[in-house]
Motif scaffolding. Structure first.
Motif, PDB file in Angstrom:
ATOM      1  N   ARG A 128      11.143  20.368  -3.878  1.00 51.54           N
ATOM      2  CA  ARG A 128      12.211  21.364  -3.781  1.00 51.54           C
ATOM      3  C   ARG A 128      12.454  22.031  -5.144  1.00 51.54           C
ATOM      4  N   LEU A 129      12.372  21.212  -6.191  1.00 51.83           N
ATOM      5  CA  LEU A 129      12.553  21.751  -7.539  1.00 51.83           C
ATOM      6  C   LEU A 129      11.476  22.788  -7.848  1.00 51.83           C
ATOM      7  N   ALA A 130      10.221  22.450  -7.522  1.00 53.77           N
ATOM      8  CA  ALA A 130       9.117  23.384  -7.766  1.00 53.77           C
ATOM      9  C   ALA A 130       9.320  24.672  -6.973  1.00 53.77           C
ATOM     10  N   LEU A 131       9.815  24.527  -5.764  1.00 55.16           N
ATOM     11  CA  LEU A 131      10.071  25.688  -4.905  1.00 55.16           C
ATOM     12  C   LEU A 131      11.121  26.602  -5.541  1.00 55.16           C
ATOM     13  N   VAL A 132      12.232  25.988  -6.004  1.00 53.77           N
ATOM     14  CA  VAL A 132      13.321  26.771  -6.597  1.00 53.77           C
ATOM     15  C   VAL A 132      12.832  27.469  -7.866  1.00 53.77           C
ATOM     16  N   ILE A 133      12.114  26.722  -8.717  1.00 53.28           N
ATOM     17  CA  ILE A 133      11.605  27.325  -9.960  1.00 53.28           C
ATOM     18  C   ILE A 133      10.634  28.456  -9.618  1.00 53.28           C
ATOM     19  N   GLY A 134       9.786  28.209  -8.629  1.00 53.86           N
ATOM     20  CA  GLY A 134       8.815  29.230  -8.208  1.00 53.86           C
ATOM     21  C   GLY A 134       9.502  30.502  -7.739  1.00 53.86           C
ATOM     22  N   LEU A 135      10.534  30.355  -6.919  1.00 52.11           N
ATOM     23  CA  LEU A 135      11.264  31.527  -6.414  1.00 52.11           C
ATOM     24  C   LEU A 135      11.875  32.318  -7.567  1.00 52.11           C
ATOM     25  N   CYS A 136      12.530  31.593  -8.484  1.00 48.80           N
ATOM     26  CA  CYS A 136      13.217  32.261  -9.596  1.00 48.80           C
ATOM     27  C   CYS A 136      12.216  32.951 -10.519  1.00 48.80           C
ATOM     28  N   LEU A 137      11.098  32.272 -10.825  1.00 50.05           N
ATOM     29  CA  LEU A 137      10.087  32.861 -11.717  1.00 50.05           C
ATOM     30  C   LEU A 137       9.440  34.077 -11.057  1.00 50.05           C
ATOM     31  N   THR A 138       9.176  33.968  -9.767  1.00 44.57           N
ATOM     32  CA  THR A 138       8.564  35.110  -9.063  1.00 44.57           C
ATOM     33  C   THR A 138       9.475  36.328  -9.144  1.00 44.57           C
ATOM     34  N   PHE A 139      10.763  36.116  -8.927  1.00 48.21           N
ATOM     35  CA  PHE A 139      11.704  37.237  -8.980  1.00 48.21           C
ATOM     36  C   PHE A 139      11.724  37.867 -10.376  1.00 48.21           C
ATOM     37  N   ASP A 140      11.911  37.021 -11.399  1.00 44.78           N
ATOM     38  CA  ASP A 140      12.113  37.556 -12.751  1.00 44.78           C
ATOM     39  C   ASP A 140      10.829  38.050 -13.417  1.00 44.78           C
ATOM     40  N   ILE A 141       9.702  37.436 -13.075  1.00 40.63           N
ATOM     41  CA  ILE A 141       8.464  37.817 -13.779  1.00 40.63           C
ATOM     42  C   ILE A 141       7.636  38.811 -12.965  1.00 40.63           C
TER      43      ILE A 141
ATOM     44  N   LEU B 221      19.245  25.219 -10.932  1.00 38.88           N
ATOM     45  CA  LEU B 221      18.146  24.297 -10.614  1.00 38.88           C
ATOM     46  C   LEU B 221      18.698  22.940 -10.193  1.00 38.88           C
ATOM     47  N   THR B 222      19.704  22.464 -10.931  1.00 40.15           N
ATOM     48  CA  THR B 222      20.308  21.163 -10.605  1.00 40.15           C
ATOM     49  C   THR B 222      20.899  21.179  -9.203  1.00 40.15           C
ATOM     50  N   THR B 223      21.646  22.231  -8.911  1.00 44.59           N
ATOM     51  CA  THR B 223      22.339  22.298  -7.620  1.00 44.59           C
ATOM     52  C   THR B 223      21.354  22.464  -6.465  1.00 44.59           C
ATOM     53  N   LEU B 224      20.365  23.340  -6.649  1.00 44.61           N
ATOM     54  CA  LEU B 224      19.455  23.609  -5.531  1.00 44.61           C
ATOM     55  C   LEU B 224      18.399  22.525  -5.347  1.00 44.61           C
ATOM     56  N   ALA B 225      18.027  21.885  -6.446  1.00 46.21           N
ATOM     57  CA  ALA B 225      17.008  20.838  -6.321  1.00 46.21           C
ATOM     58  C   ALA B 225      17.601  19.574  -5.703  1.00 46.21           C
ATOM     59  N   ASP B 226      18.900  19.482  -5.748  1.00 48.26           N
ATOM     60  CA  ASP B 226      19.577  18.286  -5.271  1.00 48.26           C
ATOM     61  C   ASP B 226      20.854  18.700  -4.540  1.00 48.26           C
ATOM     62  N   PRO B 227      20.738  19.360  -3.388  1.00 48.10           N
ATOM     63  CA  PRO B 227      21.910  19.988  -2.774  1.00 48.10           C
ATOM     64  C   PRO B 227      22.943  18.978  -2.294  1.00 48.10           C
TER      65      PRO B 227
END
Lengths: 209, 505
Positions: A128-141, B221-227
């Protein structure tokens, strides 16, 4: 599940501990802690070396004690020292843990040294962390700053994020991601993108990427 | 004295117009909403609003920021009481007692106590802000490079020592912040440092992107990675504070206010320390000590008064010395600089009236939280029900806009991303962001003061340790660091014990 950074301590003492109330237990994180200490020491060493190699501007008549590398060099040296201290502390804690373990096996554990508990890494969902980082990086970069109108990029990002992030929650609740969910996410994204663009660009005259 | 009162009166009259009142109320309401949402900090709120208000007049922009600062910390008590999740770190001390009261069906009463505690805390802090800031600013006029060097180091040392539970990690973060502040052209000779040929790095790492990354993106990141799981929010009783309770706990309010302001005076310590210190002091003196952690009114009142009183406390060194008391006040200081107001000793000469304007702004913020705290409780509860998966992408959108808006550079967005990801992993490993931020803010001052001081003294270190204020600051820093060395600590404790035993022998 509660946010691990935002938990209230159970004891009511006057602890100024704030955001990181992680579990304290003798979990096996010693190698990671050791790497941490060595990492700080390496960073300190790198800063020190670069500061020493920096131009001292002697040809401009600048005294050595006013050269640009002075403060970074000092910072690097202190960081190197603290990194070594952290490494030493972890190494000593590790040895003490070993001795305690040995002592308890041999029946002498009660007399062994007292070991400070080591922080245990809070539960993390790497996927889930990788997914969130991926989404954010895709948007900004990828989406932002390369010709795509900002409201479009923002709408796509918000809509896709809502859909993707809600999908596991829906699955856990035994529901499917149906057409209604897609429409709600798309409308939310469009609304967020349009409102953000209008408010910032038109009302507050802020330049958007 | 009379001139000061006249200036204060003028400042109050200046904000008593519809536009200023609207800005103040709007700022406070925005702050309360942000504070209600766990994961969004006061630092993020002020950083985002700084970019939003950049086109406004300086006083209007700072009014919005001050009101949002106070509002965020107050709003954080809502989620602490109703969800047992502090909205901001400063509200963690309110969780135990506030939520225990809510579980007993007394959520309204707890909110009422939190509101009265917050009001009295800010009131006490405002009085200190009005009286202490001009005095401290006058003293600071005699400061030279030597004192400013120690002051910058003092801020980072104290922040690293008090914030978090591991001073070594705190100091390492402070050092990292100080180092990052050295990137770019140096302040004396404009020589590029650590730029690796990248033109964008010549201007250094901008404060706003770094702060949004450290406090915004890493929180997302903290909130979404660990909802967090959805929690039921219940409010059955009245939120109006009971007059009898407010009067009954006047000693707690006064003590916690003093503790909060004193904690706020320490650079970089943060509002959460004010709350915990006040909570600890209340527990020490309370008659209902066993109730602490189980729904004590005394405890909740102390925690809320302490954290709110520390806000004006943080503003005192920020305005008088140019040394921010906490991460949110560091952003506030950056906003002041953006608007052409340089906090520090020269403020008394260049923008003398501004100190009193900030007092008036904080007073308006105090009244705003009282109004919203008493009459806008139920609508605010809806904010707590918004799913994180919907809210956080929108917050990230705002982070991107806020980062880019200040200088219109894509590089700032990349800085925010890098700092945010780094901060997320560092926080997971028990590293705090406050010392890093303070290092980032004070790095330039430390560098320039040390080298300028050495140039003035011809390379001699003597003035750094012989001038009275320098010597005092140096001694405190040395003691703070040495007390972390087990051998020194044990020796000092032994010395104290021997002295205690001797008189009785």
């Amino acid at each position: 599940m509660q946010d691990p950074h935002r938990t209230a301590p159970e004891s009511a003492g006057p602890s100024p501990v704030s955001t990181a109330q992680a579990d304290l237990s003798p979990a096996p994180t010693l190698p990671a802690d050791l790497q941490e200490g060595l990492g700080w020491a390496a960073l300190g060493m790198a800063i020190l070396v670069m500061a020493l190699g920096m131009d001292r501007l002697a040809d401009q008549g600048v005294a050595p004690y006013a050269s640009p590398g002075l403060v970074p060099g000092l910072l690097g040296a202190i960081m190197l020292l603290f990194g070594c201290l952290l490494t030493l502390r972890v190494w000593r804690a590790g040895r003490a843990t070993e001795r305690t373990a040995k002592g308890s096996i041999q029946g002498t554990g009660a007399d062994g040294p007292r070991v400070a508990p080591v922080r245990r890494r809070a539960d993390l969902r790497p996927g889930r962390l990788a997914l969130v980082i991926g989404l954010c990086l895709t948007f900004d970069i990828v989406l932002v700053g390369h010709g795509l109108p900002f409201w479009v990029a923002a709408s796509v990002f918000v809509s896709v994020s809502i859909l993707v992030l809600q999908h596991p929650e829906r699955q856990a609740a035994g529901r499917r991601t149906d057409a209604r969910a897609v429409i709600v996410a798309a409308l939310s994204g469009l609304g967020a993108g349009a409102i953000a663009t209008l408010v910032f660009q038109r009302l507050f005259l802020v330049h958007l990427p | 004295m009379l001139a000061g009162l006249a200036d204060l009166g003028h400042a109050y009259l200046a904000i008593l117009n519809p536009a200023s009142l609207l800005f103040g109320l709007g700022g406070a309401l925005t702050g309360i909403i942000v504070g209600c949402l766990p994961g969004l900090s006061a630092t993020l709120c002020i950083a985002l609003l700084t970019t939003l208000t950049v086109k406004l007049q300086a006083n209007d922009a700072i009014l919005i920021l001050v009101c949002s600062y106070v509002g965020t910390l107050y709003g954080g008590s809502r989620s602490a009481i109703l969800l047992n999740i502090p909205g901001t770190a400063a509200n963690a001390a309110s969780c135990a007692d506030g939520h225990a009261l809510a579980l007993r069906g007394e959520a309204g009463r707890a909110i009422g106590i939190a509101t009265s505690g917050a009001f009295s805390g800010v009131l006490f802090g405002v009085l200190c802000l009005a009286t202490l800031t001009p005095v401290l600013a006058r003293v600071a006029l005699s400061f030279g490079s030597y004192e400013f060097f120690w002051l910058a180091l003092f801020g980072v040392t104290m922040s690293g020592r008090i914030v978090g539970d591991d001073p070594l990690k705190g100091w390492l973060m402070g050092l990292l912040g100080l180092f990052v502040a050295q990137i770019g052209q140096d302040g004396l000779y404009a020589h590029d440092r650590f730029t690796f040929g990248l033109e964008q790095l010549s201007g250094g790492i901008a404060l706003i992107p770094a702060l949004i990354g450290a406090f915004g993106f890493s929180e997302i990141l903290t909130t979404l990675a660990d909802p967090a799981a959805g929690a039921k929010v219940e409010l059955r009783d009245s939120v109006l504070p009971r007059f009898r309770e407010v009067v009954q706990y006047w000693q707690t309010s006064l003590r916690s206010g003093a503790v909060g302001v004193l904690t706020g005076l320490l650079p970089g310590v943060g509002e959460d320390a004010g709350a915990w210190m006040a909570y600890g002091a209340a527990r020490l003196f309370s008659r209902e000590r066993e109730q602490f952690g189980r729904g004590s009114i005394d405890g909740l009142m102390a925690a809320e008064t302490g954290d709110m009183a520390s806000i004006p406390g943080h503003l005192i060194p920020c305005l008088a010395l140019g040394v921010p008391g906490s991460a949110p006040s560091a952003v506030l200081m950056a906003a002041m600089i953006i608007h052409g107001i340089q906090p520090g000793p020269m403020l008394m000469i260049q923008h003398h009236q501004f100190i009193f304007d900030v007092v008036a702004m904080t007073s308006l913020a105090m009244c705003s939280i009282l109004v919203f705290g008493l009459f806008l409780v139920r609508p605010l509860l809806h904010v707590l029900r918004v799913p994180r998966s919907v809210l956080m992408p929108i917050i990230f959108l705002l982070c991107t806009i806020g980062t880019y808006a200040n200088a219109s550079r894509l590089f700032d967005i990349y800085t925010m991303l890098a700092v945010g990801i780094g901060a997320f992993f560092l926080r997971r490993r028990g590293y705090q962001m406050a010392p890093f931020v303070l290092g980032l803010v004070l790095g330039g001052l430390l560098d320039k003061s040390l080298r300028r001081g050495l140039v003035l003294s011809g390379g001699s270190l003597a003035p750094f340790v012989t001038r009275p204020i320098s010597a005092a600051l140096a001694l405190v820093i040395l003691l703070t660091v040495l007390l972390q060395v087990p051998a020194v600590n044990a020796a000092l404790l032994g010395l104290v014990r021997r002295r205690k035993v001797r008189p009785g022998q």
